[in-house]
Design an enzyme around this catalytic site. Structure first.
Site, PDB file in Angstrom:
ATOM      1  N   GLU A 111       1.157 -16.294  -4.309  1.00  0.00           N
ATOM      2  CA  GLU A 111       0.451 -15.149  -4.665  1.00  0.00           C
ATOM      3  C   GLU A 111      -0.948 -15.823  -5.573  1.00  0.00           C
ATOM      4  OE1 GLU A 111      -1.452 -12.297  -6.102  1.00  0.00           O
ATOM      5  OE2 GLU A 111       0.598 -12.014  -4.742  1.00  0.00           O
ATOM      6  N   GLN A 112      -1.877 -15.343  -5.030  1.00  0.00           N
ATOM      7  CA  GLN A 112      -3.228 -15.703  -5.905  1.00  0.00           C
ATOM      8  C   GLN A 112      -3.341 -15.283  -7.127  1.00  0.00           C
ATOM      9  OE1 GLN A 112      -6.758 -14.438  -3.866  1.00  0.00           O
ATOM     10  NE2 GLN A 112      -6.106 -12.362  -3.746  1.00  0.00           N
ATOM     11  N   TYR A 148       0.024  13.967  -8.880  1.00  0.00           N
ATOM     12  CA  TYR A 148       1.366  14.132  -8.836  1.00  0.00           C
ATOM     13  C   TYR A 148       1.993  13.264  -9.960  1.00  0.00           C
ATOM     14  CZ  TYR A 148       1.033   9.921  -5.986  1.00  0.00           C
ATOM     15  OH  TYR A 148       0.340   8.771  -5.434  1.00  0.00           O
ATOM     16  N   ASP A 174      -1.254  -4.482   5.079  1.00  0.00           N
ATOM     17  CA  ASP A 174      -2.742  -4.233   5.311  1.00  0.00           C
ATOM     18  C   ASP A 174      -3.372  -5.305   6.140  1.00  0.00           C
ATOM     19  OD1 ASP A 174      -2.582  -1.886   3.871  1.00  0.00           O
ATOM     20  OD2 ASP A 174      -3.422  -2.466   2.142  1.00  0.00           O
ATOM     21  N   ARG A 231       2.908   2.059  -8.844  1.00  0.00           N
ATOM     22  CA  ARG A 231       3.071   0.841  -8.234  1.00  0.00           C
ATOM     23  C   ARG A 231       3.596  -0.159  -9.025  1.00  0.00           C
ATOM     24  NH1 ARG A 231      -0.308   0.521  -3.360  1.00  0.00           N
ATOM     25  NH2 ARG A 231      -1.446   2.493  -3.028  1.00  0.00           N
TER      26      ARG A 231
END
Length: 367
Positions: A4-5, A185, A263, A79
């Protein structure tokens, strides 16, 4: 091993909708219990409201129908809470932070990754989950730059005690109008309201989670809309803003021991709230394919591609088309759309999305 960067795993982005197709996989991973204290189960979804006066055009009962149809509720989550729940299922030491991959080369049945610090790693399988600006994608298929869609997005979190009553309900609400729409929401156990809005980009082309706007800029995009919505936007603090990028669906995700996920493989507009869910599905299918054929990883990656590419391409295409539908100007086409919304049952119509289960998906039956 995950490279992970980022230097640390921290809060990124804002809210998302976790539909049944994603919820059942998070549960199967053993991470749902860790999420439920912070997730908000929706009672109402796809509540479309008219831009000028907030009139409800259509709304879907999710409290009972969703679980009855698909075996799981629909939740809204921050998230960061989803990341925390999923990472709780990852073995200690499996994630290396501060490792940004700059190049990949294929050598027979393996691949070599090179990082910014000059180090390299050889791997039997490389999974590029490195987003819309993917480095790995250039190894799998011909590199092509993303194009700007002409739309930009605003996002913000409003503390619940500063939000009006209508925005604190356990509902996913979409205000639709000419060239714009806005979704809100609750998230974070109901302690905040997530806003995400879409508007013409003009000359704005920055695609970054860290780019910001002002409340005044946000308000200007929704001038003339229902005053209640403007009151909600006024509490938005420092909104984020980014340009929506567009890519044509790929016809290939895998090459030898290298493949793509999320993505990097299929960036999609967020208008069906399926971006994160499709990444989770990808991971589940990929894990199954590798487990079923451990002696031939390249063959397993081809099977993964064949199982996933049709489904994600379809979602890319319908998400893209939804921008036009949501942003119609007032007139006969808008009136026909509103009548169709009132007559529709999106929970049933989207059964092909929500009922999907990788454990029963067959090769070639990706849609």
């Amino acid at each position: 091993m995950v490279y992970e960067q980022a230097q640390e795993l921290k809060e990124v982005g804002a809210g998302l909708v976790l539909a049944p197709n994603a919820v059942r996989l998070v549960r199967r991973l053993g991470a749902l219990d860790a999420l439920l204290d912070r997730a908000v189960p929706l009672d109402v979804g796809w509540e479309f409201r008219r831009w000028a006066d907030g009139r409800v055009l259509s709304a879907e009962d999710l409290a009972g129908s969703c679980e009855r149809l698909y075996g799981e509720r629909t939740y809204t989550v921050h998230r960061a809470d989803l990341l925390s729940a999923i990472s709780s299922a990852v073995p200690t030491g499996a994630v290396q932070l501060g490792r940004r991959c700059t190049a990949i080369s294929i050598h027979g049945d393996s691949a070599v990754l090179t990082f910014t610090d000059g180090t390299s790693v050889e791997a039997d399988v490389v999974i590029g989950a490195d987003g819309v600006h993917s480095t790995v994608r250039g190894v799998v298929t011909e590199p092509s730059p993303a194009t700007y869609s002409g739309m930009s997005a605003f996002r913000a979190l409003v503390p619940a005690d500063q939000a009006p009553d209508f925005a604190r309900r356990r509902a996913q609400t979409l205000w639709i109008g000419p060239d714009h729409h806005l979704v809100h929401y609750p998230v974070s156990g109901g302690n905040a309201v997530n806003l995400v809005a879409f508007a013409p980009a003009g000359d704005f082309t920055v695609e970054s989670w860290s780019a910001t706007a002002t409340v005044e800029e946000f308000l200007a995009e929704f001038a003339g809309w229902d005053p209640r919505l403007q009151d909600l936007i006024r509490q938005a603090g420092t909104p984020g803003r980014w340009a929506l990028l567009d890519r044509e669906p790929l016809d290939r995700w895998s090459r030898g021991p290298v493949t793509l996920l999320g993505d990097a493989a299929h960036p999609m507009f967020p208008f069906f709230a399926q971006g994160a869910a499709q990444s989770i599905e990808d991971a589940a299918v990929l894990a199954r394919c590798l487990a079923d054929d451990p002696a031939a990883p390249a063959r397993a990656l081809q099977r993964y591609q064949s199982l996933r590419i049709g489904r994600t391409t379809r979602l890319q295409e319908i998400s893209h088309a939804r921008a036009h539908v949501n942003h119609l100007p007032d007139g006969p086409e808008q009136e026909a759309r509103d009548a169709a919304l009132a007559a529709a049952d999106p929970l049933v119509q989207s059964g092909w999305i929500y009922a999907y289960d990788p454990d029963t998906a067959e090769a070639g039956a990706a849609v």
